[in-house]
Design a protein around this motif. Sequence first.
Motif, mmCIF file in Angstrom:
data_model
loop_
_atom_site.group_PDB
_atom_site.id
_atom_site.type_symbol
_atom_site.label_atom_id
_atom_site.label_comp_id
_atom_site.label_asym_id
_atom_site.label_seq_id
_atom_site.Cartn_x
_atom_site.Cartn_y
_atom_site.Cartn_z
ATOM 1 N N UNK A 193 -12.833 -7.392 30.135
ATOM 2 C CA UNK A 193 -12.171 -7.172 28.838
ATOM 3 C C UNK A 193 -11.337 -5.901 28.881
ATOM 4 N N UNK A 194 -10.241 -5.914 28.149
ATOM 5 C CA UNK A 194 -9.259 -4.846 28.258
ATOM 6 C C UNK A 194 -9.769 -3.471 27.810
ATOM 7 N N UNK A 195 -10.769 -3.423 26.938
ATOM 8 C CA UNK A 195 -11.225 -2.099 26.490
ATOM 9 C C UNK A 195 -11.770 -1.294 27.675
ATOM 10 N N UNK A 212 -2.188 -0.038 26.626
ATOM 11 C CA UNK A 212 -2.216 -1.507 26.642
ATOM 12 C C UNK A 212 -2.624 -2.112 25.296
ATOM 13 N N UNK A 213 -2.682 -1.295 24.257
ATOM 14 C CA UNK A 213 -3.134 -1.821 22.961
ATOM 15 C C UNK A 213 -2.245 -2.945 22.446
ATOM 16 N N UNK A 214 -1.001 -2.958 22.880
ATOM 17 C CA UNK A 214 -0.083 -4.008 22.442
ATOM 18 C C UNK A 214 -0.551 -5.416 22.793
ATOM 19 N N UNK A 215 -1.562 -5.493 23.639
ATOM 20 C CA UNK A 215 -2.072 -6.826 23.999
ATOM 21 C C UNK A 215 -2.754 -7.522 22.830
ATOM 22 N N UNK A 216 -2.936 -6.811 21.720
ATOM 23 C CA UNK A 216 -3.470 -7.480 20.524
ATOM 24 C C UNK A 216 -2.522 -8.565 20.022
ATOM 25 N N UNK A 274 -5.535 13.900 16.275
ATOM 26 C CA UNK A 274 -4.510 14.914 16.555
ATOM 27 C C UNK A 274 -3.099 14.298 16.610
ATOM 28 N N UNK A 275 -2.985 13.098 17.134
ATOM 29 C CA UNK A 275 -1.652 12.552 17.417
ATOM 30 C C UNK A 275 -1.210 11.367 16.543
ATOM 31 N N UNK A 276 -2.134 10.848 15.720
ATOM 32 C CA UNK A 276 -1.777 9.672 14.913
ATOM 33 C C UNK A 276 -2.297 9.785 13.483
ATOM 34 N N UNK A 277 -1.642 9.084 12.536
ATOM 35 C CA UNK A 277 -2.217 8.994 11.204
ATOM 36 C C UNK A 277 -3.506 8.157 11.251
ATOM 37 N N UNK A 278 -4.319 8.235 10.165
ATOM 38 C CA UNK A 278 -5.606 7.543 10.147
ATOM 39 C C UNK A 278 -5.417 6.019 10.226
ATOM 40 N N UNK A 279 -4.455 5.525 9.495
ATOM 41 C CA UNK A 279 -4.161 4.076 9.529
ATOM 42 C C UNK A 279 -2.718 3.873 9.984
ATOM 43 N N UNK A 280 -2.515 2.856 10.779
ATOM 44 C CA UNK A 280 -1.164 2.557 11.251
ATOM 45 C C UNK A 280 -0.739 1.168 10.792
ATOM 46 N N UNK A 281 0.551 1.001 10.683
ATOM 47 C CA UNK A 281 1.101 -0.332 10.399
ATOM 48 C C UNK A 281 1.378 -1.022 11.734
ATOM 49 N N UNK A 324 -8.246 -0.848 16.761
ATOM 50 C CA UNK A 324 -7.448 -1.683 17.641
ATOM 51 C C UNK A 324 -8.054 -1.728 19.048
ATOM 52 N N UNK A 325 -8.533 -0.581 19.528
ATOM 53 C CA UNK A 325 -9.189 -0.559 20.851
ATOM 54 C C UNK A 325 -10.344 -1.557 20.870
ATOM 55 N N UNK A 326 -11.102 -1.579 19.785
ATOM 56 C CA UNK A 326 -12.263 -2.463 19.756
ATOM 57 C C UNK A 326 -11.854 -3.938 19.780
#
Length: 304
Positions: free
Chosen positions: A111-113, A141-145, A296-303, A93-95
């Motif tokens: 660019x936002x990254x 700011x990832x929500x900007x996707x 550490x803080x998130x699963x490998x894949x997110x919905x 998502x960052x990318x």
Amino acid sequence: MTILIEQPEFGVEAEETKVPVDEKELMLDGGFVVPQINSFGHTFRDYDAESERRQGVENFYHTNHIHQTYDFVKKMREQYGKLDRVEMSIWECCELLNEVVDESDPDLDEPQIEHLLQTAEAIRRDYPDEDWLHLTGLIHDLGKVLLLPSFGELPQWAVVGDTFPVGCAYDESIVHHKYFKENPDHYNPAYNTKYGVYSEGCGLNNVMMSWGHDDYMYLVAKENKTTLPSAGLFVIRYHSFYALHRSGAYKHLMNEEDVENLKWLQIFNKYDLYSKSKVRIDVEKVKPYYISLIEKYFPAKLKW
Ligand SMILES: O[C@H]1[C@H](O)[C@@H](O)[C@H](O)[C@@H](O)[C@H]1O
Ligand SMILES: [Fe+2]
Ligand SMILES: [Fe+2]
């Protein structure tokens, strides 16, 4: 602990008197240097300064203030709460943010990254032990996707810019407040009083905020069961709520937990705002560190 300086303009001046005004900087004791001017030669968040971005930003807020109504927000929360559009990791998502430029921002056209990494790295330098805050910086700011086609390609006015509560009166401290005159809620007696549909101390969790990248990313993080502390989630959810964290409006809606979390948000904001610059971060160099935090803080894949 870093000292918060509310008004950078009135702070300590650089020692060397010959330093030109536009190079004067403030040093926070943690090491982060708060610049006095942005890349366009103005003070930060000056929405009236004549610059190449001014008119576009004002047009943005005009549309934003017309359309962000109570009903609109309710609809968006229901729709996006399903998280049924995309599956991907935080780093993927960052990318994606490589392609996103924010039209609401008078201080940044990169660019936002770049902004994500600049924020996270600046926090990391001053708060080396708070790894959760580094990660919060990276993802805030990832929500900007939401601007991208696979996330619904929402217009800029529904994704970026400062946020504010809907369902009660729009506070005068909100940027370009005058445009709320064109918002139907402004004339609805259920929504246009100090408390509107809310009550004293009801807690921000019970307040509907204008729809955008903050609330969306909060939802994504929470529903995907992040282990970030509550302060991290609070920062993500309210970092664009300048009327609260900068102007002190809407405090009557906060509960005790909000008051605690607000302290972290105010620390975070210095880095979010003043790290915006043209100095690029070497993505490949810092990537391994952030990947380890994501694990550490998130699963490998997110919905999403
Ligand atoms: O223009 C900016 C930008 O969209 C930021 O991401 C948001 O957090 C700010 O509040 C907003 O003013
Ligand atoms: Fe933001
Ligand atoms: Fe940001």
